[in-house]
Design a protein around this motif. Sequence first.
Motif, short mmCIF file in Angstrom:
data_model
loop_
_atom_site.label_atom_id
_atom_site.label_comp_id
_atom_site.label_asym_id
_atom_site.label_seq_id
_atom_site.Cartn_x
_atom_site.Cartn_y
_atom_site.Cartn_z
N MET A 1 0.86 -1.16 0.00
CA MET A 1 0.00 0.00 0.00
C MET A 1 0.90 1.22 0.00
SD MET A 1 -2.58 1.02 3.03
CE MET A 1 -3.75 1.60 1.89
N VAL A 2 0.41 2.28 -0.57
CA VAL A 2 1.12 3.55 -0.52
C VAL A 2 0.17 4.59 0.09
CG1 VAL A 2 0.52 4.23 -2.88
CG2 VAL A 2 2.50 5.23 -1.80
N MET A 20 -0.34 -2.48 8.32
CA MET A 20 -0.35 -3.28 9.54
C MET A 20 -1.67 -3.13 10.29
SD MET A 20 2.55 -4.69 9.27
CE MET A 20 2.73 -5.48 10.84
N SER A 21 -2.19 -1.90 10.37
CA SER A 21 -3.47 -1.66 11.03
C SER A 21 -4.01 -0.31 10.61
CB SER A 21 -3.32 -1.72 12.55
OG SER A 21 -2.54 -0.66 13.02
N VAL A 28 -1.12 2.41 10.25
CA VAL A 28 0.25 1.95 10.51
C VAL A 28 0.72 1.17 9.29
CG1 VAL A 28 1.75 0.63 12.02
CG2 VAL A 28 -0.22 1.84 12.98
N VAL A 29 1.86 1.62 8.71
CA VAL A 29 2.44 1.00 7.52
C VAL A 29 3.85 0.54 7.86
CG1 VAL A 29 3.15 1.39 5.13
CG2 VAL A 29 1.08 2.49 5.99
N ASP A 30 4.17 -0.71 7.52
CA ASP A 30 5.52 -1.25 7.72
C ASP A 30 6.22 -1.25 6.37
OD1 ASP A 30 7.80 -2.50 8.57
OD2 ASP A 30 6.86 -4.45 8.94
N VAL A 35 8.42 0.98 10.66
CA VAL A 35 6.99 1.12 10.92
C VAL A 35 6.65 2.59 11.08
CG1 VAL A 35 5.14 0.54 12.51
CG2 VAL A 35 6.89 -1.16 12.01
N GLU A 36 5.68 3.05 10.29
CA GLU A 36 5.26 4.45 10.34
C GLU A 36 3.81 4.52 10.79
OE1 GLU A 36 6.62 7.06 7.06
OE2 GLU A 36 7.28 5.19 6.15
N THR A 37 3.56 5.32 11.82
CA THR A 37 2.20 5.57 12.30
C THR A 37 1.79 6.94 11.78
OG1 THR A 37 2.61 4.23 14.25
CG2 THR A 37 0.73 5.73 14.33
N ILE A 38 0.71 6.96 11.00
CA ILE A 38 0.29 8.18 10.31
C ILE A 38 -1.11 8.56 10.79
CG2 ILE A 38 -0.15 9.19 8.05
CD1 ILE A 38 1.62 6.75 6.98
N ALA A 39 -1.27 9.81 11.16
CA ALA A 39 -2.58 10.31 11.56
C ALA A 39 -3.49 10.40 10.34
CB ALA A 39 -2.46 11.69 12.21
#
Length: 59
Positions: A1-2, A20-21, A28-30, A35-39
């Motif tokens: 996913m992008v 990831m979730s 959350v993208v790995d 791992v990046e948590t994006i608002a």
Amino acid sequence: MVVRYLLPTGQATDALGTLMSADAETVVVDGKRGVETIAVSDIIAAKEVPPPPKPRSRR
């Protein structure tokens, strides 16, 4: 996913990897940067992308 999202500076960047979730507040993208948590409020666009092709065998 992008996922294309805005940084605190206002500049846009992409997170490319495995989803990831996701919930109402964060995604959350790995990816290659970890791992990046994006608002969700920072997301401009997102889409599913196919996996990279398998390496070709040498002849």
